[in-house]
Design a protein around this motif. Structure first.
Motif, short mmCIF file in Angstrom:
data_model
loop_
_atom_site.label_atom_id
_atom_site.label_comp_id
_atom_site.label_asym_id
_atom_site.label_seq_id
_atom_site.Cartn_x
_atom_site.Cartn_y
_atom_site.Cartn_z
N GLU A 143 -1.78 -1.84 4.01
CA GLU A 143 -1.91 -0.39 4.20
C GLU A 143 -3.39 -0.09 4.19
O GLU A 143 -3.98 0.18 3.15
N GLY A 144 -4.01 -0.15 5.39
CA GLY A 144 -5.45 -0.03 5.48
C GLY A 144 -6.08 -1.27 4.86
O GLY A 144 -5.74 -2.40 5.19
N ALA A 145 -7.00 -1.04 3.92
CA ALA A 145 -7.67 -2.16 3.27
C ALA A 145 -6.91 -2.65 2.04
O ALA A 145 -7.34 -3.61 1.39
N GLN A 146 -5.79 -1.99 1.73
CA GLN A 146 -5.02 -2.35 0.54
C GLN A 146 -3.63 -2.85 0.92
O GLN A 146 -3.28 -2.94 2.11
N LEU A 147 -2.84 -3.14 -0.10
CA LEU A 147 -1.50 -3.67 0.11
C LEU A 147 -0.45 -2.85 -0.62
O LEU A 147 -0.74 -2.23 -1.66
N SER A 148 0.74 -2.86 -0.11
CA SER A 148 1.90 -2.40 -0.89
C SER A 148 2.79 -3.61 -1.15
O SER A 148 2.97 -4.46 -0.26
N THR A 188 8.38 -0.41 -5.49
CA THR A 188 7.18 -0.56 -4.67
C THR A 188 5.94 -0.11 -5.42
O THR A 188 5.92 0.97 -6.03
N VAL A 189 4.91 -0.94 -5.36
CA VAL A 189 3.59 -0.61 -5.91
C VAL A 189 2.61 -0.58 -4.74
O VAL A 189 2.52 -1.55 -3.97
N ALA A 190 1.91 0.52 -4.58
CA ALA A 190 0.93 0.67 -3.50
C ALA A 190 -0.49 0.62 -4.05
O ALA A 190 -0.69 0.67 -5.27
N GLY A 191 -1.46 0.51 -3.15
CA GLY A 191 -2.86 0.54 -3.56
C GLY A 191 -3.35 -0.72 -4.22
O GLY A 191 -4.31 -0.69 -5.00
N VAL A 232 1.04 -2.89 -12.26
CA VAL A 232 2.26 -2.26 -11.74
C VAL A 232 2.23 -0.75 -11.92
O VAL A 232 2.57 0.01 -11.01
N GLY A 233 1.81 -0.27 -13.08
CA GLY A 233 1.82 1.18 -13.33
C GLY A 233 3.24 1.72 -13.24
O GLY A 233 4.16 1.17 -13.84
N GLU A 234 3.42 2.80 -12.48
CA GLU A 234 4.74 3.38 -12.28
C GLU A 234 5.15 3.20 -10.82
O GLU A 234 4.73 3.97 -9.95
N PRO A 235 5.95 2.20 -10.54
CA PRO A 235 6.32 1.96 -9.14
C PRO A 235 7.27 3.03 -8.61
O PRO A 235 7.95 3.71 -9.37
N VAL A 237 4.01 -10.81 -9.16
CA VAL A 237 3.37 -10.79 -7.84
C VAL A 237 2.16 -9.88 -7.83
O VAL A 237 1.08 -10.25 -7.33
N VAL A 238 2.31 -8.67 -8.36
CA VAL A 238 1.19 -7.73 -8.38
C VAL A 238 0.05 -8.29 -9.23
O VAL A 238 -1.13 -8.18 -8.87
N GLY A 239 0.38 -8.92 -10.35
CA GLY A 239 -0.64 -9.53 -11.20
C GLY A 239 -1.37 -10.66 -10.50
O GLY A 239 -2.58 -10.83 -10.66
N ALA A 240 -0.64 -11.45 -9.69
CA ALA A 240 -1.27 -12.54 -8.95
C ALA A 240 -2.26 -12.02 -7.92
O ALA A 240 -3.20 -12.72 -7.53
#
Length: 265
Positions: free
Chosen positions: A253-258, A211-214, A191-194, A183-186
């Protein structure tokens, strides 16, 4: 002789009474929260959270496990402070499905929890209360038309000796589910460190939420989220999906997503 006999009898009675007190402390159920300190309460909360998380899951909903919350400003007595712990399980449902979902969750909780759920007299609200034992309560109050509701587990104020260890009450998580990377890749992110919140299931396994933020918000967000699965509910504040057994929740979350992916018990 008689005085000696009475003295001996009193001595035996005192020893027996002392032994009974010691045995009672070790074996009797606590009658007030103060008799179970925060270490015991966290174990009770962890057990109950696994049961609630498992009961909250369903094919037509998305579920997110909250973090362990510790509050230090509670009072056991006016002169004695303590620590309270809480955890939440948030459920996302389709329009008009809240009451049905709460009824199913109530039916999935253990019979000895004395779960009580119902609608208000006007039918505008849904509530639930359950007693998980050892003074751990589960409560819910939500508008009947809501598409998101939260089951909150609380310990009440408990004695604390020393510091609470970091990670207390949290189960050791397994690796992040592959769906999170998908999902994050799409969405064009990594992902980094969720952030992980995990719980021990009634079966003994471990489940939870990653959860991945930003994550950047792409044009045509619904199109990019097709790999997330079937839509449970979507509006400008949240998009919730069901992908086989897993849940996906995407929040602005503002202009970004979690992005949160949750695995089931």
């Amino acid at each position: 002789m008689r005085r000696w006999w009475l003295t001996s009898l009193v001595g035996v009675w005192i020893v027996a009474l002392g032994g009974l007190v010691v045995w009672s402390v070790d074996h009797d159920r606590a009658t007030v929260p103060e008799q179970r300190d925060i270490d015991l309460a966290l174990a009770d909360l962890e057990r109950a959270a696994g049961v609630v998380y498992a009961a909250a899951d369903g094919d037509d909903r998305a579920v997110v496990l909250g973090e362990l919350q510790l509050t230090r400003d509670c009072r056991i007595t006016p002169v004695r402070s303590g620590l309270a712990a809480a955890r939440a399980v948030t459920v996302y449902v389709a329009d008009t499905k809240t009451a049905e979902a709460v009824e199913q969750i109530a039916a999935g909780l253990p019979a000895d929890w004395a779960t009580d759920w119902g609608r208000s007299s006007a039918g505008t609200r849904v509530s639930l209360h359950a007693d998980a034992g050892n003074f751990v309560g589960i409560d819910l109050s939500s508008p009947a038309v809501a598409t998101t509701f939260t089951l909150r587990l609380t310990t009440g104020c408990r004695p604390l000796d020393g510091e609470v260890p970091r990670g207390a009450g949290e189960a050791s998580p397994s690796p992040a589910p592959a769906l999170l990377s998908t999902v994050v890749g799409a969405l064009g992110g990594n992902v980094g460190e969720p952030v992980v919140h995990a719980v021990t299931c009634p079966s003994g396994g471990v489940a939870g939420s990653w959860t991945v933020a930003g994550v950047s918000t792409p044009d045509d967000l619904p199109g990019h989220l097709r790999p997330a699965g079937e839509v449970v509910h979507a509006d400008e504040t949240v998009r919730a999906y069901r992908n086989r057994d897993d849940s996906v929740v995407v929040r602005p979350e503002g202009a970004q997503l979690s992005v949160t992916v949750s695995t089931p018990c």
